[in-house]
Design a protein around this motif. Structure first.
Motif, PDB file in Angstrom:
ATOM      1  N   ASP A   1       0.857  -1.187   0.000  1.00  0.00           N
ATOM      2  CA  ASP A   1       0.000   0.000   0.000  1.00  0.00           C
ATOM      3  C   ASP A   1       0.888   1.230   0.000  1.00  0.00           C
ATOM      4  O   ASP A   1       1.601   1.476   0.971  1.00  0.00           O
ATOM      5  CB  ASP A   1      -0.875  -0.021   1.263  1.00  0.00           C
ATOM      6  CG  ASP A   1      -1.912   1.084   1.269  1.00  0.00           C
ATOM      7  OD1 ASP A   1      -1.819   2.006   0.429  1.00  0.00           O
ATOM      8  OD2 ASP A   1      -2.812   1.025   2.122  1.00  0.00           O
ATOM      9  N   PRO A   2       0.855   1.979  -1.093  1.00  0.00           N
ATOM     10  CA  PRO A   2       1.712   3.177  -1.141  1.00  0.00           C
ATOM     11  C   PRO A   2       1.379   4.191  -0.042  1.00  0.00           C
ATOM     12  O   PRO A   2       2.198   4.999   0.330  1.00  0.00           O
ATOM     13  CB  PRO A   2       1.432   3.766  -2.533  1.00  0.00           C
ATOM     14  CG  PRO A   2       0.221   3.074  -3.037  1.00  0.00           C
ATOM     15  CD  PRO A   2       0.062   1.798  -2.303  1.00  0.00           C
ATOM     16  N   GLY A   3       0.175   4.089   0.517  1.00  0.00           N
ATOM     17  CA  GLY A   3      -0.203   5.034   1.565  1.00  0.00           C
ATOM     18  C   GLY A   3       0.312   4.669   2.942  1.00  0.00           C
ATOM     19  O   GLY A   3       0.223   5.437   3.890  1.00  0.00           O
ATOM     20  N   LEU A   4       0.866   3.477   3.072  1.00  0.00           N
ATOM     21  CA  LEU A   4       1.357   3.035   4.384  1.00  0.00           C
ATOM     22  C   LEU A   4       2.724   3.621   4.677  1.00  0.00           C
ATOM     23  O   LEU A   4       3.564   3.686   3.788  1.00  0.00           O
ATOM     24  CB  LEU A   4       1.508   1.514   4.382  1.00  0.00           C
ATOM     25  CG  LEU A   4       0.450   0.651   5.048  1.00  0.00           C
ATOM     26  CD1 LEU A   4       0.898  -0.791   4.996  1.00  0.00           C
ATOM     27  CD2 LEU A   4       0.213   1.063   6.486  1.00  0.00           C
ATOM     28  N   ASP A   5       2.955   4.004   5.934  1.00  0.00           N
ATOM     29  CA  ASP A   5       4.317   4.376   6.290  1.00  0.00           C
ATOM     30  C   ASP A   5       4.767   3.549   7.478  1.00  0.00           C
ATOM     31  O   ASP A   5       4.002   2.750   8.029  1.00  0.00           O
ATOM     32  CB  ASP A   5       4.445   5.883   6.562  1.00  0.00           C
ATOM     33  CG  ASP A   5       3.687   6.329   7.804  1.00  0.00           C
ATOM     34  OD1 ASP A   5       3.347   7.520   7.885  1.00  0.00           O
ATOM     35  OD2 ASP A   5       3.449   5.487   8.711  1.00  0.00           O
ATOM     36  N   TYR A   6       5.993   3.732   7.874  1.00  0.00           N
ATOM     37  CA  TYR A   6       6.588   2.892   8.909  1.00  0.00           C
ATOM     38  C   TYR A   6       5.793   2.944  10.211  1.00  0.00           C
ATOM     39  O   TYR A   6       5.550   1.912  10.839  1.00  0.00           O
ATOM     40  CB  TYR A   6       8.048   3.315   9.140  1.00  0.00           C
ATOM     41  CG  TYR A   6       8.597   2.758  10.426  1.00  0.00           C
ATOM     42  CD1 TYR A   6       8.774   3.572  11.547  1.00  0.00           C
ATOM     43  CD2 TYR A   6       8.888   1.405  10.539  1.00  0.00           C
ATOM     44  CE1 TYR A   6       9.234   3.039  12.742  1.00  0.00           C
ATOM     45  CE2 TYR A   6       9.346   0.875  11.728  1.00  0.00           C
ATOM     46  CZ  TYR A   6       9.516   1.700  12.825  1.00  0.00           C
ATOM     47  OH  TYR A   6       9.957   1.177  14.006  1.00  0.00           O
ATOM     48  N   ARG A   7       5.394   4.158  10.622  1.00  0.00           N
ATOM     49  CA  ARG A   7       4.725   4.251  11.929  1.00  0.00           C
ATOM     50  C   ARG A   7       3.386   3.537  11.921  1.00  0.00           C
ATOM     51  O   ARG A   7       2.981   2.890  12.875  1.00  0.00           O
ATOM     52  CB  ARG A   7       4.555   5.706  12.332  1.00  0.00           C
ATOM     53  CG  ARG A   7       5.915   6.343  12.584  1.00  0.00           C
ATOM     54  CD  ARG A   7       5.848   7.623  13.352  1.00  0.00           C
ATOM     55  NE  ARG A   7       4.863   8.526  12.801  1.00  0.00           N
ATOM     56  CZ  ARG A   7       4.560   9.701  13.354  1.00  0.00           C
ATOM     57  NH1 ARG A   7       5.198  10.101  14.437  1.00  0.00           N
ATOM     58  NH2 ARG A   7       3.650  10.470  12.820  1.00  0.00           N
TER      59      ARG A   7
END
Lengths: 639, 107
Positions: free
Chosen positions: A469-475
């Protein structure tokens, strides 16, 4: 096993529609796949070698019908002579009986139409009269026979013996084979001429020039035939029957049957030479009435039992029964009881539930597993299952330190080990979804990992998460993982940066989880030690009444060198504890602008609160000063 | 099957396994052709779903249980197979594909 119903009818009466017959026979244990026109397809179980022929099937059908009349095919009674030197059995434990029929002035020609038609009906190819008689009798009686060109047998005699290691034989299929010392062979005075019970030799085969035939009809031990067939990679109609236990009584009978067929074709045979080896024993089997009732839950009358066993060809002997020569599978009381049950009809036993004493035991893990599922489903993950077999190289990339459990006969290199890591399979499934147009797949799997621990293989539960998911980030990804950890009573853990060429960013949360973003495909992955979480148990609810007195919050804006981590900041501010400091959080972080290179600006938010009273301003101020002092101690510069 | 309200014929017939005696197989009426016969059920009108039987006394012998004191029964069925029959799933490989279009149908 394919059979012609018209051929079966030659031996016993068969009445009913195809559907009725299929049902009747299947319910008695003779499973019918279908009957289409004259062709019946039976699904025989491996213990019923006696049904691998039309007569065998008819015999079984007659038994199912309660002991109906059975009419064997016509045979020519031949005077039996001891074979003497003409046939010698040098491996008596592997050849129980050898019958040799000599046919002279033979004319090798096309088969009689009736015989050819029946063979063709079974999908067999007619070859010539001699070969076809042997094939016909195999399908009729289940007894494999073999025809030798007698004039090509050197020394005019037969030996049934073990091969000498290194001897050679070219079989009928043209393949030259090197024999081993435990291959059972038919040999003439000089060399092997057939692989016993498997396949005849090419050199002594029947040809247009054959004048005299030696017809072999024998009983060979199942193990010996199986061994030779496997070693040489052969599977013939003959070996198939010997491996499943042939009927020794059928050996002379088949020879007489062929003699009959030969006579009908105006090719008479003379004497039948018989040599005996060591035939298998058929011990008496005791059958206790009490055992029948105990195992079947129903009493069967002695009369009915007697009738059913007699219909199967069993004979009373003293207190027990002797199984017929064609039933190698009946050796124990339990075998006879099964026969009684199936002939009586399984459908005639009333159904009852067994009574059960005790209680169901809850599996501690089951509740926790459901909680995990609930959490993840709620977070938009779908549960999946992946295969536990894996390629070693792929697992080694993610778990080089784990020793894999190897599969002895793997289907492929991709399935050569039991997996030491579930991440390769998760990646594959995420990729599959992306390739098929799913835009933001999220999957989880509750599965197992396998590893050698010292002397034995071990297995343990693992929870694997995956998302693309390109919208996901590490946090956010870490948040998903910690939401699962939060279900369990997990003690405090340190988060260690574990970024490397596999996961970047990558982090290990104590020994509980390894998570991060896979490079270069950008897939988010997490491996969570579910077994350890189960052991830790559910997070207990520790109730604390909401605080009565108000809190005071203070913000601190500091610049730190990049080398200073949040873990260090948190450590500095909580050990030793600062009085009344109840909460500490990094509120903001930024770089660039006025903040120099190699540095970052951090906004720390602190909360002061007491359970006993409202804190006075001086107390809060003291705490704030302590925070400033300690942050400076880390090299921080207050803004 | 009974609980979900699906009506299906069943039959228990004798069979053979090396570790049970007597042995049996349970068939369900073929759901694809309602028993008329089709490719899936090899024209028989029935689909095998489970093998079972009384534990063979020899098996008790291997684990030192007295077969004169104990009896047992055993049965096994492919859970994927049952699900395939129940829902009409066409390919067993789908269970292991991770295909969300498949997984999300079973909420």
């Amino acid at each position: 096993m394919k059979a012609l119903v018209s051929w079966l009818r030659e031996f016993t009466e068969i009445r009913g529609t195809s559907a009725e017959l299929a049902e009747r026979w299947s319910l008695a244990g003779l499973a019918v796949e279908q009957i289409a026109g004259d062709v019946a397809e039976f699904d025989l179980t491996s213990n019923r070698g006696d049904c691998l022929s039309h007569f065998g099937l008819a015999r079984e059908i007659a038994a199912i019908a309660g002991g109906a009349a059975l009419r064997p095919a016509e045979r020519t009674a031949l005077p039996q002579q001891a074979a003497g030197a003409a046939v010698q059995i040098l491996a008596p434990e592997a050849c129980g009986i050898y019958c040799a029929l000599r046919m002279e002035a033979v004319r090798v020609a096309a088969s009689a139409p009736a015989i050819a038609a029946r063979l063709e009906g079974l999908g067999q190819r007619p070859i010539n009269n001699i070969a076809d008689w042997t094939n016909y009798v195999l399908w009729e009686m289940g007894q494999p026979t073999h025809a030798f060109d007698f004039d090509r047998l050197r020394g005019g005699r037969i030996e049934v013996r073990w091969a000498r290691a290194g001897e050679r034989l070219t079989t009928l299929d043209g393949v030259e084979r090197t024999l081993a010392a435990d291959d059972l062979v038919i040999a003439d005075a000089e060399r092997p001429v057939a692989l016993a019970g498997v396949m005849g030799g090419a050199e002594t085969a029947i040809s247009a020039a054959t004048k005299t035939v030696l017809l072999e009809s024998a009983w060979f031990d199942a193990q010996a035939v199986r061994r030779a067939a496997r070693r040489h990679g052969l599977n013939t109609d003959a070996s198939y029957r010997f491996e499943r236990g042939a009927d020794p009584a059928a050996a002379p009978a088949a020879a007489e049957r062929i003699a009959r067929l030969a006579w009908q074709a105006a090719q008479p045979a003379n004497a039948l030479l018989v040599t005996e080896g060591k035939l298998p024993e058929r011990p008496a089997i005791a059958l206790r009435t009490a055992a029948i009732a105990r195992l079947l839950g129903k009493e069967l009358s002695a009369d009915e039992c007697g009738r059913m066993l007699t219909a199967l060809g069993c004979e009373r002997t003293g207190d027990g029964w002797r199984a017929p020569s064609w039933r190698h599978d009946l050796t124990r009381e339990i075998d006879l009881i099964e026969e009684l049950a199936r002939l009586h009809g399984y459908q005639h036993f009333p159904a009852r539930l067994p009574h059960f004493q005790g209680t169901a035991q809850p599996l501690g893990e089951a509740r926790l597993r459901d909680k995990v599922r609930q959490q993840l489903r709620g977070r938009g993950f779908a549960e999946t299952v992946t295969i536990s077999f894996a390629a070693e190289s792929e697992c080694a990339r993610f778990a080089p330190e784990r020793k894999p459990v190897r599969v002895t006969n793997p289907l492929s290199a991709e399935a050569a080990i039991l997996r030491t890591s579930s991440l390769p399979a998760m990646r594959e499934q995420l990729q599959y979804n992306l390739n098929h147009g799913m835009s933001a797949p999220r999957l989880f799997e509750i599965g197992k990992l396998y590893e050698w621990n010292g002397a034995a293989p071990g297995e343990r539960w693992v929870l694997t998460l995956g998302a693309a998911d390109p919208g996901l980030d590490y946090r956010q990804w870490r948040g998903e993982v910690e939401a699962v950890l939060g279900i369990f009573d997990v003690p405090e853990y340190a988060a260690e940066d574990a970024s490397d060429e596999r996961l970047d960013p990558g982090v290990r949360l104590g020994g509980w989880a390894w998570l991060g973003q896979h490079q270069p495909d950008g897939l988010w992955l997490a491996e969570i030690a579910l077994d350890r979480l189960y052991a830790a148990g559910a997070r207990p609810i520790r109730y604390a009444p909401p605080p009565r007195y108000p809190a005071s919050e203070r913000d601190f804006s500091f610049v730190f060198a990049d080398a200073v981590t949040w873990a260090q900041v948190e450590q500095a501010l909580t050990a030793p504890a600062i009085a009344n400091l109840t909460r500490l959080a990094p509120a903001e972080i930024f770089r660039g602008g006025a903040v120099g290179e190699g540095h970052y600006s951090l906004l720390v938010r602190a909360r002061f609160q007491s359970r006993e009273r409202t804190l006075r301003e001086e107390e809060v101020q003291a705490g704030a000063e302590e925070i400033v002092r300690r942050l400076r101690g880390l090299g921080g510069r207050q803004r | 099957f009974g609980q979900s309200g699906v009506k299906v014929k069943t039959r228990l017939r004798p069979s053979y396994f090396q570790f049970t005696e007597p042995s049996a197989e349970l068939d369900v009426g073929c759901i694809f052709c309602a028993g008329a016969g089709c490719r899936t059920c090899k024209q028989s009108g029935w689909i095998e779903v489970l093998g079972c039987g009384m534990v063979d006394p020899a098996v008790f012998g291997f684990v030192h249980y007295d077969a004169e004191r104990y009896t047992g029964f055993a049965f096994g069925m492919g859970i994927e197979r049952l699900a395939m029959l129940r829902y009409g799933i066409d390919d067993i490989q789908r269970f292991y594909s991770g295909d969300l279009r498949f997984l999300e149908q079973f909420r």
